[in-house]
Structures are given as structure tokens and as C-alpha cells.
Design a protein around this motif. Structure first.
Motif, PDB file in Angstrom:
ATOM      1  N   ALA A 101       3.042  14.951  -7.120  1.00 51.23           N
ATOM      2  CA  ALA A 101       3.715  14.726  -8.405  1.00 51.23           C
ATOM      3  C   ALA A 101       4.793  13.667  -8.266  1.00 51.23           C
ATOM      4  N   ALA A 102       5.567  13.755  -7.196  1.00 50.81           N
ATOM      5  CA  ALA A 102       6.638  12.777  -6.974  1.00 50.81           C
ATOM      6  C   ALA A 102       6.073  11.379  -6.761  1.00 50.81           C
ATOM      7  N   ASP A 103       5.013  11.270  -5.969  1.00 47.17           N
ATOM      8  CA  ASP A 103       4.413   9.961  -5.704  1.00 47.17           C
ATOM      9  C   ASP A 103       3.759   9.387  -6.955  1.00 47.17           C
ATOM     10  N   LEU A 104       3.145  10.251  -7.749  1.00 50.00           N
ATOM     11  CA  LEU A 104       2.530   9.791  -8.992  1.00 50.00           C
ATOM     12  C   LEU A 104       3.582   9.255  -9.953  1.00 50.00           C
ATOM     13  N   MET A 105       4.671   9.990 -10.103  1.00 52.90           N
ATOM     14  CA  MET A 105       5.720   9.561 -11.021  1.00 52.90           C
ATOM     15  C   MET A 105       6.334   8.233 -10.589  1.00 52.90           C
ATOM     16  N   ALA A 106       6.386   7.999  -9.283  1.00 56.12           N
ATOM     17  CA  ALA A 106       6.954   6.746  -8.783  1.00 56.12           C
ATOM     18  C   ALA A 106       5.995   5.572  -8.962  1.00 56.12           C
ATOM     19  N   ALA A 107       4.704   5.858  -9.175  1.00 56.52           N
ATOM     20  CA  ALA A 107       3.696   4.804  -9.226  1.00 56.52           C
ATOM     21  C   ALA A 107       3.353   4.334 -10.636  1.00 56.52           C
ATOM     22  N   LYS A 162       0.811  -1.197   0.000  1.00 55.26           N
ATOM     23  CA  LYS A 162       0.000   0.000   0.000  1.00 55.26           C
ATOM     24  C   LYS A 162       0.853   1.259   0.000  1.00 55.26           C
ATOM     25  N   MET A 163       0.436   2.248  -0.825  1.00 53.49           N
ATOM     26  CA  MET A 163       1.157   3.508  -0.903  1.00 53.49           C
ATOM     27  C   MET A 163       0.845   4.386   0.303  1.00 53.49           C
ATOM     28  N   ALA A 164       1.796   5.221   0.661  1.00 56.30           N
ATOM     29  CA  ALA A 164       1.573   6.180   1.747  1.00 56.30           C
ATOM     30  C   ALA A 164       0.619   7.278   1.303  1.00 56.30           C
ATOM     31  N   ASN A 165       0.627   7.607   0.011  1.00 59.39           N
ATOM     32  CA  ASN A 165      -0.224   8.660  -0.528  1.00 59.39           C
ATOM     33  C   ASN A 165      -1.541   8.035  -0.994  1.00 59.39           C
ATOM     34  N   GLU A 166      -2.550   8.101  -0.156  1.00 61.22           N
ATOM     35  CA  GLU A 166      -3.822   7.455  -0.461  1.00 61.22           C
ATOM     36  C   GLU A 166      -4.521   8.098  -1.660  1.00 61.22           C
ATOM     37  N   LYS A 167      -4.304   9.396  -1.848  1.00 62.30           N
ATOM     38  CA  LYS A 167      -4.906  10.076  -2.989  1.00 62.30           C
ATOM     39  C   LYS A 167      -4.399   9.471  -4.303  1.00 62.30           C
ATOM     40  N   ILE A 168      -3.081   9.340  -4.424  1.00 63.04           N
ATOM     41  CA  ILE A 168      -2.498   8.779  -5.637  1.00 63.04           C
ATOM     42  C   ILE A 168      -2.840   7.304  -5.780  1.00 63.04           C
ATOM     43  N   GLU A 169      -2.878   6.590  -4.668  1.00 61.55           N
ATOM     44  CA  GLU A 169      -3.226   5.168  -4.733  1.00 61.55           C
ATOM     45  C   GLU A 169      -4.639   4.978  -5.277  1.00 61.55           C
ATOM     46  N   GLY A 170      -5.568   5.825  -4.849  1.00 61.91           N
ATOM     47  CA  GLY A 170      -6.939   5.717  -5.341  1.00 61.91           C
ATOM     48  C   GLY A 170      -7.036   5.979  -6.830  1.00 61.91           C
ATOM     49  N   LEU A 171      -6.319   6.988  -7.294  1.00 60.89           N
ATOM     50  CA  LEU A 171      -6.303   7.301  -8.719  1.00 60.89           C
ATOM     51  C   LEU A 171      -5.694   6.159  -9.528  1.00 60.89           C
ATOM     52  N   MET A 172      -4.627   5.589  -8.998  1.00 60.44           N
ATOM     53  CA  MET A 172      -3.960   4.488  -9.693  1.00 60.44           C
ATOM     54  C   MET A 172      -4.874   3.271  -9.806  1.00 60.44           C
ATOM     55  N   GLN A 173      -5.614   2.965  -8.766  1.00 60.67           N
ATOM     56  CA  GLN A 173      -6.517   1.809  -8.807  1.00 60.67           C
ATOM     57  C   GLN A 173      -7.583   1.994  -9.883  1.00 60.67           C
TER      58      GLN A 173
END
Length: 456
Positions: free
Chosen positions: A177-183, A2-13
Motif C-alpha cells: 500500500a505504501a509503495d503503491l501510494m508513492a508511485a 526501477k522500484m524496489a517493489n517489483e509487484k507494484i512496478e509491474g502493475l504500474m507499467q
């Protein structure tokens, strides 16, 4: 994990689920997504253009509208009829078959200077390739970018396609932005050099673009100054000088300087050669060597006023005579405003070397242009100037692709290894695909031994 950034994790799912739904789309279905999104963006171009100006406070409605129209129409035209699904190439002689497949989820990092055209241009390519895209807007353009993405989502949803193929990061931050790029699986990075460097440092593949600092050379044999000026003034004036493709410096034969300035004046350009005034502009345009953000995308008369200089309010371009280049002159850097440096020269070779020096200092790998009727001079400039594109007898803005040249239409111009980029060409849908190569034995090909190979 699970990602620490829940916002980005939700978008990725959501993006993963949507992309899985279109992974096996036919070419016709992929093309339909491109068509419906392009048509919807075109229909709303006037509203979005005004929103871009209102949201960012930069540029003008007329220029934003032109950018919206050109990007939507030209990218749509470029993608028409091109294969991006299944077998896309076949070389019978070499017995090779090339199959295209989606990458997955892409991050689109957008700049404040291009908050709508960049997600549209990238988005059409992403949909063409059956990928999903999450857009991370510049904090200064969240509303404009967000509304643009919502247009695309609505077009997809109303035509039976998954709307989550295109999403935007709400209330985006630098950490988002950093978390999104890493995902994601691939990054489309458009913006300043710091952001592009961050994309390449994310650990994920990236298609980044470098900084612009377009050098324009007027050759000694080119006499149609009216044609040149009428082409490059609008090019540099686009959106008050924010596009990276605008002509930053014009290297002019000393013998043509007066005639060139007179021609510029006919298009309401204001020329300054007084060193005291130029020094005031140096101090206004740059702060500690960095561009002053307050002048970005502002009209020339307003910038001059900030420097304590009065010029007519209907001035188009502000022309500054400079004599130094590279690191010796801060004005040789990219200026995201309607300002052009005029650099007189005594020999063509001198002009090329000065253009080269400026670009190696800032803007290496981007674009240059030359106005010349001398093929040898064109070849010499192309061999010396570190540019991914050298535009001949046409404005540098054509580097993003036009119907009357052979370059592919794009919103992202690669700058090669000069600019720290992975590509030198105009970024397009082909860069957003995985490929499988099928190879068969060449039955009639003689296989040489190592000794036979080395015998000649």
C-alpha cells in the motif's frame, strides 16, 4: 528509476500503458466504459454481496446487497450525461473556457467494511475521467475485492476497452500500500484515520476521507417521533452499523426521552440506562481506548452477550443512555456496530455544544443531522457543528447522496481540514481531473490604477 517493489512496478507499467490507450477517448467512449462496468457489477451484485460477508465475517448479506445496489445504481445515475472530456465549462461573461484532462494512474485503498462498493464507486468515477486505477484491498477482504475488480476487468475486456485500466494488488501488504501510494498520480483513500494519514504523508496528492461520528439532534419542536425513528434505525442498522454515515448519538430533549425510547422499542431496539451494564459495554466495546475489532459489524445481541448481558436475539439497535461527552466518555467515540447513544438535554444550545464537543474529539468534518421545524435552530446548528454536511429531517446516510437531495452520489465523503482532508464535499469525478483554463482579455473592462482601487 526501477522500484524496489517489483509487484507494484509491474502493475504500474500495465496501468500506464492502458491509460495511454484511453487518454484520447471521446466522451462517448468514456461513458461506454462506465456503462458496461456498471451493468456487469449490477448483474453480479448478489454473488458479490454474499462473498463480502463470507470473506470478511462482518455485516449481513441483505445489507451488503443493498449497498451494492445503491452504490452501483446511484453513482451510475450521477455520472450519466455529465461532461468529463474536453471543454466542460464556458463562462462567456468572464471569457473563460475550462478543459478537462486525465490525471493518470490512481490508487484506491479500500477498507474491510466496504470491500466491493468502494472499488465500484471509485472505479466508475475513474473510468469516467479516462484514468486507470490500482486497488489495494484490506488484507481481511482480498477475495471480495479481488473478485469485484475482476468483474470490472471482464466488462472492459469484453467490450473492447483495456482491462488493465482496473487492477488489484494480489496478496496486498502494508508495504504494498505504501509503495503503491508513492508511485501513483493520485490517491483515493477510504479507511481508518491511520491509513488516511499515511496517504496524505505519501508525497502524492490524495483524496482522503475522515472518521465518522455522526451526531443527531432531535429539536424540541419536532414531534413526529415515529417518522424520525423509522428513518434513523435503518440508517444505523446498515451493515450492522459499519458505515461512517450512521447516527452514533441522538441528542434528545429530556421531556421527549420516554416517548422516544417507547418509539424505538416498537422497532425492537433495546434501551439500557443501568450504569453497571453500560460500564460492562464500555469495557467490551473499547480496549485501551481503541475500538475492539471483535465487535465491528456484529449484531447487537452478540455484542451484549460478549459483555455478559442478555437481550433478545431479534434486537435491532442497542441504545445506551450517556451523560458525558467528548474525552470524558469513551462511548462518545465512533462505534462501528449497531449501537446508538441517547443523550438527554435541557436546552437546544446545550445539545449543539455537546454534539460539537463529540465531533471535535472524533469525527470532525464528517456529517450530522437535525430533525427540526425551526429554521433558526437549523442555522444555529449548522454554524456551530464542525460537519461537512448537516442533514435536515432525513437520515445521515443520505449524506452520501440520494435522488431526493442535492448532494452528489459518492462512496467517499470528504471531511475538510477538520478531518485532515483536502476536500469537504462528496468526492466525485471532478476531483479526478486535471483542468486547463483558457482566458481572453475582457475588452470592455476598465482597468483601475492602484490609487483608484484604494480611494474608496
Amino acid at each position: 528509476m526501477k522500484m524496489a517493489n517489483e509487484k507494484i512496478e509491474g502493475l504500474m507499467q500495465k496501468a500506464r500503458a492502458a491509460q495511454a490507450q484511453v487518454a484520447d477517448y471521446t466522451q462517448e467512449q468514456a461513458d461506454d466504459m462506465v456503462r458496461v462496468v456498471a451493468k456487469r457489477c449490477w448483474a453480479e451484485r448478489e454473488r458479490i454481496a454474499q462473498l463480502c460477508v463470507d470473506d470478511t465475517g462482518k455485516g449481513t448479506y441483505e445489507f451488503k446487497l443493498g449497498k451494492m445496489e445503491n452504490t452501483t445504481a446511484s453513482v451510475y445515475m450521477y455520472l450519466k450525461g455529465r461532461k468529463s472530456v474536453g471543454l466542460v465549462e464556458h463562462d462567456e461573461k468572464k471569457k473563460l473556457w475550462k478543459y478537462a484532462k486525465p490525471v493518470g494512474v490512481l490508487a484506491c485503498i479500500t477498507p474491510v467494511t466496504n470491500p466491493a462498493a468502494t472499488p465500484i464507486g471509485n472505479g466508475l468515477n475513474v473510468l469516467k475521467t479516462r484514468n486507470a486505477m490500482i486497488v489495494c484491498p484490506h488484507p481481511g477482504a482480498r477475495k471480495a475485492t479481488g473478485d469485484t475488480v475482476e468483474l470490472m476487468r471482464t466488462a472492459l475486456r469484453e467490450n473492447g476497452h483495456p482491462e488493465d485500466l482496473v487492477q488489484v494488488v494480489p496478496e496486498s501488504t502494508v508495504q504494498d500500500a505504501a509503495d503503491l501510494m508513492a508511485a501513483v498520480d493520485l490517491i483515493l483513500a477510504t479507511g481508518g484515520p491511520g491509513m488516511v494519514k499515511a496517504a496524505y504523508s505519501s508525497g502524492k496528492p490524495a483524496l482522503g476521507v475522515g472518521q465518522g461520528n455522526v451526531q443527531c439532534i432531535l429539536d424540541e419542536d419536532y414531534d413526529d417521533l415515529e417518522k424520525l425513528v423509522s428513518a434513523i434505525v435503518p440508517s444505523r442498522m446498515v451493515d450492522y452499523g459499519m458505515p461512517c454515515t450512521g447516527e452514533q448519538t441522538v441528542h434528545c430533549p429530556a421531556s421527549k426521552l420516554d416517548a422516544l425510547i417507547k418509539t424505538y422499542a416498537s422497532m425492537k431496539c433495546h434501551y439500557i440506562d443501568d450504569e453497571a451494564q453500560i460500564q460492562k459495554l464500555r469495557e467490551t466495546l473499547f480496549v485501551d481506548g481503541a475500538i475492539n475489532r471483535e465487535i465491528v459489524g456484529q449484531p447487537s445481541y452478540k455484542i451484549a452477550k460478549m459483555a455478559g448481558i442478555d437481550i433478545p436475539e431479534d434486537t435491532t439497535l442497542l441504545l445506551l443512555k450517556v451523560g458525558k461527552c467528548g474525552k470524558e466518555e469513551v462511548l462518545a467515540k465512533e462505534i462501528l456496530a449497531p449501537i446508538t447513544r441517547i443523550f438527554p438535554y435541557d436546552s437546544f444550545e446545550e445539545a449543539v455544544e455537546r454534539a460539537r464537543t463529540n465531533m471535535l474529539m472524533e469525527g470532525a468534518g464528517h456529517s450530522s443531522c437535525i430533525w427540526s421545524n425551526n429554521p433558526e435552530h437549523v442555522a444555529f446548528a449548522a454554524s456551530r457543528i464542525p460537519a461537512g454536511r448537516v442533514m435536515v429531517n432525513q437520515p445521515a446516510t443520505n449524506g452520501s447522496g440520494r435522488q431526493n437531495n442535492g448532494l452528489g452520489q459518492t462512496v467517499s465523503l470528504g471531511c475538510g481540514y477538520w478531518g485532515g482532508n483536502s476536500v469537504y464535499h462528496n468526492v466525485n469525478y471532478k476531483d479526478m481531473l486535471n483542468y486547463t483554463i483558457v482566458s481572453e482579455i475582457l475588452e470592455d473592462r476598465k482597468v483601475l490604477t492602484p490609487k483608484e482601487i484604494m480611494a474608496d
